[in-house]
Enzyme design. Structure first.
Site, PDB file in Angstrom:
ATOM      1  N   THR A 145       0.837  -1.200   0.000  1.00  0.00           N
ATOM      2  CA  THR A 145       0.000   0.000   0.000  1.00  0.00           C
ATOM      3  C   THR A 145       0.870   1.247   0.000  1.00  0.00           C
ATOM      4  O   THR A 145       1.943   1.267   0.603  1.00  0.00           O
ATOM      5  CB  THR A 145      -0.913   0.051   1.244  1.00  0.00           C
ATOM      6  OG1 THR A 145      -1.490   1.355   1.353  1.00  0.00           O
ATOM      7  CG2 THR A 145      -0.138  -0.222   2.530  1.00  0.00           C
ATOM      8  N   HIS A 190      -2.035  -0.603   7.918  1.00  0.00           N
ATOM      9  CA  HIS A 190      -0.852  -0.124   7.194  1.00  0.00           C
ATOM     10  C   HIS A 190       0.430  -0.614   7.863  1.00  0.00           C
ATOM     11  O   HIS A 190       1.419  -0.926   7.203  1.00  0.00           O
ATOM     12  CB  HIS A 190      -0.854   1.408   7.126  1.00  0.00           C
ATOM     13  CG  HIS A 190      -1.951   1.986   6.279  1.00  0.00           C
ATOM     14  ND1 HIS A 190      -3.090   2.531   6.815  1.00  0.00           N
ATOM     15  CD2 HIS A 190      -2.086   2.085   4.938  1.00  0.00           C
ATOM     16  CE1 HIS A 190      -3.879   2.958   5.832  1.00  0.00           C
ATOM     17  NE2 HIS A 190      -3.298   2.697   4.681  1.00  0.00           N
TER      18      HIS A 190
END
Lengths: 402, 402
Positions: A145, A190
């Site tokens: 990501t 994340h």
């Protein structure tokens, strides 16, 4: 190529599996159906009526004449079955989507935080050890990501693709070092992708595994040229506060007459990619394995950057919608600039699908077609980054009559 | 202070628990006895005859008049019991040793690789989420490792304490950024400590947890002023190829007439600390919690650096021993220089115990006293970093008559 798609029943995994199959690759999907089970936990469903994975695969065979294999397996816990599968299949490439992928869900509560870490870290590590143990020489393509980089860290410099050259002071003068871009994750989700990066770096260095880490932007859009061939192949469309991605949420909101939910000032700039480009990027990465086995290749899988408020205004203008400014459930900067390098995919032939009125309309059409499936109590994001943060009330309690 | 010591039955944890207890702190040990169970798996025992944890604690009460609590709990899997314990105890500080801590063991085979990651990452993350969930305002002190930095990365610059200031090029000129020192782990074990670092960084930033990460050098020595008070309090001494640390292995080898096992050229320079300084450093860290809640404090817990071959020569000279040069089972540079900053502990009052003849003799005495407990087939390190790497044969098949 023989390609194993881990998490191949999900939002990116399913259209990728169909695209690769359509392009002539031999696809096996591995999935534990975790994403569907989380829908049950959250008491929400994809806006689009997705079919059971067995039916999806059967319909794809009818429509395309091509077989896709399916294995129900939990990557984080069923190590021995994973090894058997790898030895049977000997895939030439593995695409790894099999991680919990929503930032708000990962911050929802303690079980969700723990599930995100336990599932993502163990799944990725099981895969790496299994590749070492079996000695299968495959190319691993992982969905990372853009959030690993954080936002606003590097001033006016565009975010590089994975590695950053810095100068380090020493008694003998400055030396240059190329480092993995410092990690600045904004959520537990994340964070797991930053842990993945370090595991990839170690297993490339120590064991010579060939790894590509794709730092993907926020995906929008729903359908690809494959999923559109039959309604029973339709891709999932998440509109809820945990799993819905910002632009798709705006499209859904515009379609049902709900104000567009901007968190904070909307000054956050983010990177985006359409699902049609996601599937193309994956094929490019799969068919162009990296030569370097000493460290992972990192590609930024994005096509454009936008400020969230600008997106809201664009959708509002084109489709007619109000904008509601809600408290931001995330701990993040109110505003940031963002420039991102994506040279490698462009050099490998990606032709970006950029935001345009037609595409937005198509998104709105999907949302409009299935508007009766919306549960208005699921639209507001209520997963907050720290306990005690303000949560918005529902803006609509029932759908407006059309 | 009320201090919870996670992994308080281990090589560093046990003497730390006794030291803190002796200094007047109120100690509870949490341990799943994993280290003792791994001895069973490896068919080896501590050179020193360690007693069951219940007996250890009973003897300490007899000797000191002080109570130490004990909870048998698996940090990686028993989350709900952890939360209950934290709520009951409300510790003012937590010392976290509860991780698989041997690099060779972590590279031994697939189950060991997986155990190291699954145990260490989940244990640390459970602890962090439990602190958030309970809202207990405590100071967390974690045992990291110098191995997170790698060796030779920063040229002639000494390794800083956790954070490194670098210059980053931008279109508007260079900007300075202070970053977590880039991770360069040399084994799966070291890799888990680099993952810990990123989790600490996130939970400090997002949740304001107060965290100290101690990047410890290689520990040598066995006894402290507390463990020496009664033989039943004796600390463990690992001499085997997986868990034995280099200097203690040399002392044991000298004591039994085994050649000192140098891997490769012995040109590797490493950082060291005596177990007596480990326990002092922990108390310093516990009683001086960091003010900053936005990022972890990092202290380098080392007192001196030495080239492995120099250590071997020193032990050989003082005690009379041969040196055997064996193939290196690790993937690492043959030689490296190393300078390490440890200013913070010195400023907080640490008075280093450095290598000296007396200390070496004391180590040899411990090894000599228990020499009959040595299994000579466990001395050679046979865990290799990649399959196919050369393994040495046993140099002795039975102990020489003394």
């Amino acid at each position: 190529m023989r390609v194993l798609v881990l998490g191949g029943d999900g939002f990116c995994g399913w259209p990728t599996s169909l695209y690769l199959s359509d392009r002539g690759h031999d696809i096996t999907i591995l999935d534990n159906l975790s994403r569907r089970k989380i829908d049950i936990e959250l008491e929400v469903e994809s806006l689009t009526p997705i079919r059971p994975v067995g039916e999806r695969i059967r319909v794809w065979r009818e429509v395309s004449g091509r077989e896709i294999g399916f294995v129900s397996l939990d990557l984080a816990t069923e190590y021995d079955r994973l090894v058997s599968l790898l030895e049977d299949l000997r895939p030439e490439a593995i695409v790894h989507f099999a991680e919990q992928r929503a930032a708000p869900y990962s911050m929802r509560n303690t079980p969700a935080r723990r599930y995100t870490v336990d599932n993502n870290v163990r799944g990725t590590h099981n895969l790496l050890t299994a590749l070492v143990a079996t000695g299968i020489d495959t190319s691993l393509v992982h969905l990372g990501t853009m959030g690993v980089y954080g936002y606003g860290w590097s001033g006016s410099a565009p975010i590089p693709e994975g590695y950053l050259t810095v100068k380090v002071p020493t008694p003998d003068g400055e030396i240059e070092r190329e480092i993995l871009h410092p990690a600045n994750p904004g959520s537990v989700y994340h964070m797991t992708k930053t842990l993945d990066q370090l595991m990839f770096a170690f297993y490339a260095k120590n064991d010579g595994l060939r790894i590509t880490d794709l730092h993907q932007g926020i995906v929008w859009g729903t359908q690809t040229q494959q999923t559109i061939r039959d309604e029973r192949l339709i891709n999932r469309f998440d509109y809820d506060g945990d799993y819905g991605t910002v632009l798709n949420r705006f499209l859904m909101q515009a379609a049902i007459g709900h104000p567009l939910t901007v968190h904070g000032t909307g000054g956050q700039t983010r990177a985006f990619i359409h699902i049609r480009d996601t599937v193309r990027c994956i094929e490019i990465a799969v068919t162009n394995p990296p030569a370097d086995r000493t460290r992972p290749r990192v590609l930024n899988q994005i096509t454009e950057t936008h400020r969230v408020l600008d997106l809201a205004k664009m959708v509002a203008d084109i489709m007619g919608a109000d904008i509601a400014y809600l408290p931001n459930p995330r701990q993040e900067a109110d505003e940031n600039d963002l420039a991102v390098r994506n040279d490698q995919f462009l050099a490998l032939g990606l032709q970006p699908t950029t935001l345009s009125e037609g595409l937005l309309e198509e998104g709105k059409d999907v949302a409009g077609r299935y508007r009766d499936r919306v549960d208005p109590t699921k639209i507001i994001c209520r997963s907050v980054w720290r306990s005690g943060m303000e949560k918005a009330d529902d803006l609509l309690t029932e759908l407006p009559v059309q």
